[in-house]
Design an enzyme around this catalytic site. Structure first.
Site, short mmCIF file in Angstrom:
data_model
loop_
_atom_site.label_atom_id
_atom_site.label_comp_id
_atom_site.label_asym_id
_atom_site.label_seq_id
_atom_site.Cartn_x
_atom_site.Cartn_y
_atom_site.Cartn_z
N HIS A 83 16.67 39.11 24.36
CA HIS A 83 15.54 39.90 23.89
C HIS A 83 15.99 40.90 22.83
CE1 HIS A 83 11.68 42.22 24.77
NE2 HIS A 83 12.38 43.08 24.06
N GLU A 84 17.06 41.64 23.13
CA GLU A 84 17.53 42.67 22.20
C GLU A 84 18.20 42.05 20.97
OE1 GLU A 84 16.16 45.32 22.76
OE2 GLU A 84 15.80 45.16 24.91
#
Length: 163
Positions: free
Chosen positions: A75-76
């Site tokens: 996600h990051e």
């Protein structure tokens, strides 16, 4: 809570794997980020785009390691890849979703479902026309200084219930 050097290395290696996937997919190089392990609060992690930095919440990591490797790290990393490809776009917009789903083959979930009991600070009870809300101390202090919050459902002001 401090992570072991082994945990930090494992998280960074997982991030590296996703960068390599993106490089193969897009046929270009991406700048690698710095990792910090001092994210606080309920956020599992955050990507700081202009600083090319990923912050990881060590408390949430310790009780949710698999979720971090499977969802939080990609996600990051997807935020940083999206920024390097497209510049400033909507944080969870179609470009980010494309990186998550097509490149990383992960669901484009915008929030985690981790148990945040261990990291939740003092909560303050507020009421609107339709329900009761719990605000963090940061938001409560902003209300004390004059800010207003509206309920997302009924659009009425949140009113402090008292201690």
């Amino acid at each position: 809570m401090k992570l072991t050097d082994q945990d930090k290395k494992a998280l960074e290696l997982q991030g590296e794997d996703f960068f390599i996937e993106a490089e193969c997919f897009f046929d270009r190089a991406f700048q690698r980020p710095e990792y910090l392990f001092n994210q606080r609060g309920k956020a599992a992690g955050t990507a700081h785009l202009q600083r090319n930095l990923i912050k990881i919440n060590p408390v949430l990591f310790m009780s949710n390691k698999e979720e971090f490797f499977e969802q939080v790290i990609p996600h990051e990393v997807a935020h940083l890849i999206t920024f390097q490809l497209y510049g400033k776009v909507r944080p969870h917009g179609k470009q980010w979703q494309y990186v998550m789903e097509t490149v990383f083959k992960r669901p484009a979930l915008t929030t985690h479902q981790l148990d945040t009991t261990d990291v939740a600070g003092k909560q303050f009870t507020y009421r609107c026309s339709c329900t009761v809300h719990q605000l963090t101390i940061r938001r409560h202090n902003k209300v004390l200084k004059g800010d207003r919050y509206l309920c997302k459902h009924c659009r009425s002001n949140l009113v402090f219930e008292g201690e």
